[in-house]
Write an enzyme that holds these catalytic residues in place. Structure first.
Site, mmCIF file in Angstrom:
data_model
loop_
_atom_site.group_PDB
_atom_site.id
_atom_site.type_symbol
_atom_site.label_atom_id
_atom_site.label_comp_id
_atom_site.label_asym_id
_atom_site.label_seq_id
_atom_site.Cartn_x
_atom_site.Cartn_y
_atom_site.Cartn_z
ATOM 1 C CE1 TYR A 1 -4.355 -3.006 6.166
ATOM 2 C CE2 TYR A 1 -1.982 -2.689 6.053
ATOM 3 C CZ TYR A 1 -3.194 -2.933 5.430
ATOM 4 O OH TYR A 1 -3.243 -3.092 4.072
ATOM 5 C CG ASP B 1 -5.134 -1.030 -2.591
ATOM 6 O OD1 ASP B 1 -5.609 -2.165 -2.360
ATOM 7 O OD2 ASP B 1 -4.902 -0.196 -1.701
ATOM 8 C CD GLN C 1 -2.761 5.972 -3.201
ATOM 9 O OE1 GLN C 1 -2.963 6.799 -4.075
ATOM 10 N NE2 GLN C 1 -2.594 6.292 -1.937
ATOM 11 C CB SER D 1 -8.292 0.581 -2.082
ATOM 12 O OG SER D 1 -7.430 0.713 -0.983
ATOM 13 N NE ARG E 1 -4.413 -1.216 1.137
ATOM 14 C CZ ARG E 1 -5.538 -1.429 1.794
ATOM 15 N NH1 ARG E 1 -5.524 -1.566 3.091
ATOM 16 N NH2 ARG E 1 -6.671 -1.499 1.147
#
Ligand code: NAD
Length: 468
Positions: A227, A129, A126, A132, A121
């Protein structure tokens, strides 16, 4: 460079790994693209549109034959890849934890399995991803599902006949899915509160116009890479106290809390659900990983004795098969662009690239990812010479949700779960079934599969409403 896309075989999987739009992009990269007939049907992409985009459309055996790259949503069975080029890249969500034997079988079949959910990440990645892109849609759909099962209006309405008060929505876990759920609930006019164990989430929640609630006792449970870490027993107790007081006053609760490499934390107890008013709706987006709500039954919608509805769909992104496939397939193209020499229009994988190192699970007949361990000798895979027709299991888009949980979120080096040996249990262990005090709702439970006939998709939504 041949790229193959097979029809997904997993039960309930509606998505497809390439759309006519991405086929055009793949061809521009220099690829020849083969699509199995019907691969896009459940996501509303007809074979004819793939053909118009320049793909060849045919049977599975012809599709896979000589493929250098196989794009997939779920991990395919090793046998279904027979006929692909030696060392072919198989790119998709591999869900390796708890499925080490299947990964070993892919290694044995000589393919290079690439787990997209392990994509680091970082800013550069991005656009690739998949966690996401799919979580965003799931967060939106959770609110739509809740609104569909809710007996009242979401926004405040001032009418000649009086005022309807706005619904109170509580979102637990303010990551990608949670933030999208907050934004969607706000757009529908609800009064929204949210909680998370990461203090940083507070600012994001408030920037969306929702109120952030967090217990004083729990300062910040951020783990590594943005996280959450697992809470201590004391922290869990403090959080439960906070939630218990708040939840009784809510109309709708959406839970999205996950911890990498761990079962979904249990945040909503049976007693908390029982404290809610009749007609309350809870949507558990963590259902695929065991659920955040004690009474969630993964893949089902249930109603409690006190009249609360708990929705536990798995593969929620798959309920928006078209949008989910569009975003997912673009994620794959973005990654593929880093694997191809654009001048030569040929595959040129840089095995030292951090994106490749983080995602490649198998290579040259072996498991090469440091987090995936498999000690047992796997059963030999089918010989690659003869292209085998994969078993037909998913074509009918069965309503049943996929059995497996998605693999845990990963940072640059994804966290290994507690057990990863051959005998390891799936992440989240065995999915805990709720005690049968809850009765399945006959009609509202139908997942919005995308069946062959467009009209049928609407019926799931209308039956959800029609239960009242
Ligand atoms: P996730 O799916 O792993 O978890 C969902 C949310 O649940 C998280 O916000 C987590 O903090 C929360 N949670 C965990 N345990 C909880 C508990 N007991 N109670 C309440 N909430 C709990 O999260 P995600 O959506 O994958 O996002 C994780 C992080 O990654 C975030 O910091 C996010 O901003 C970041 N992120 C970065 C990128 C990028 O840089 N490319 C992309 C997406 C997300």
């Amino acid at each position: 460079m041949k790229i193959a896309v097979l029809r997904e075989r997993a039960d309930g999987e509606t998505r497809v790994a390439a759309t006519p739009e991405t086929v055009t992009k793949l061809i521009a990269l220099g690829a020849e693209v083969a699509i199995e007939a019907g691969a896009g049907e459940l996501a509303r992409f007809p074979d004819a549109d793939y053909a118009k985009a320049g793909a060849s459309v045919g049977a599975a055996a012809a599709t896979i034959k000589g493929a250098d790259i196989v794009l997939t949503v779920r991990r395919p069975a090793a046998a279904s890849l027979a006929g692909a080029s030696a060392g072919a890249l198989v790119i998709g969500a591999m869900d390796p934890y708890g499925n080490e034997a299947e990964i070993a079988a892919l290694a044995k079949a000589g393919v290079t399995a690439v787990a997209m959910e392990f994509m680091p990440r970082i800013t550069r990645a991005q656009v690739m991803d998949i966690l996401s892109s799919q979580a965003n849609l799931a967060g939106y759909q959770a609110v739509i599902d809740a609104a569909g099962a809710f007996d009242r209006a979401m926004p405040m309405m001032m009418t000649a006949a009086g005022t309807v008060r706005p619904a109170k929505v509580f979102v637990m876990g303010a990551g990608v899915a949670g933030l999208q759920a907050i934004a969607t609930a706000k757009r529908l006019g609800a009064v929204v509160t949210a909680t998370d164990v990461r203090a940083a989430a507070g600012e994001q929640v408030e920037s969306l116009g929702a109120k952030f609630i967090m217990t004083e006792a729990l300062k910040d449970a951020s783990g590594s890479g943005g996280y959450a870490r697992e809470l201590t027993k004391d922290e869990q107790a403090a959080q439960a106290e906070l939630v218990a007081g708040h939840i009784a006053k809510q109309d709708i609760v959406i839970t999205t809390a996950l911890i990498p490499g761990r079962p979904a934390p249990k945040l909503v107890s049976r007693a908390m659900v029982e404290s809610m008013a009749p007609g309350s709706v809870l949507v558990d987006l963590a259902a695929e990983r065991g659920g955040n709500i004690e009474l969630t039954q993964p893949g089902k919608t249930v109603t409690t004795a006190n009249g609360a509805t708990i929705i536990g769909f798995t593969n929620v992104a798959g309920r928006l098969a078209t949008s989910a496939s569009q975003l997912y397939s673009r994620n794959l193209v973005s990654f593929l662009e880093t694997l191809v020499d654009k001048k030569e229009k040929a595959l040129a994988v840089n095995w030292d690239d951090e994106l490749v190192k983080a995602t490649v699970l198998t290579r040259d007949g072996a498991i090469v990812h440091p987090n995936i361990k498999f000690d047992a000798v796997p059963a030999p895979a089918k010989p690659a010479a003869k292209a085998a027709e994969p078993a037909k299991t998913g074509a009918t888009g069965k309503a049943a949700a996929p059995k497996r949980a998605a693999a845990p979120k990963a940072e640059t080096a994804p966290a290994a779960p507690a057990k990863t040996a051959a005998v390891a249990k799936p992440i989240g262990g065995k999915v805990k079934k709720a005690a049968p005090i809850v009765a399945p709702i006959a009609k509202a439970a139908a997942p919005k599969k995308a069946p062959a006939k467009p009209a049928a998709a609407k019926s799931a939504a209308s039956t959800a409403k029609g239960k009242k």
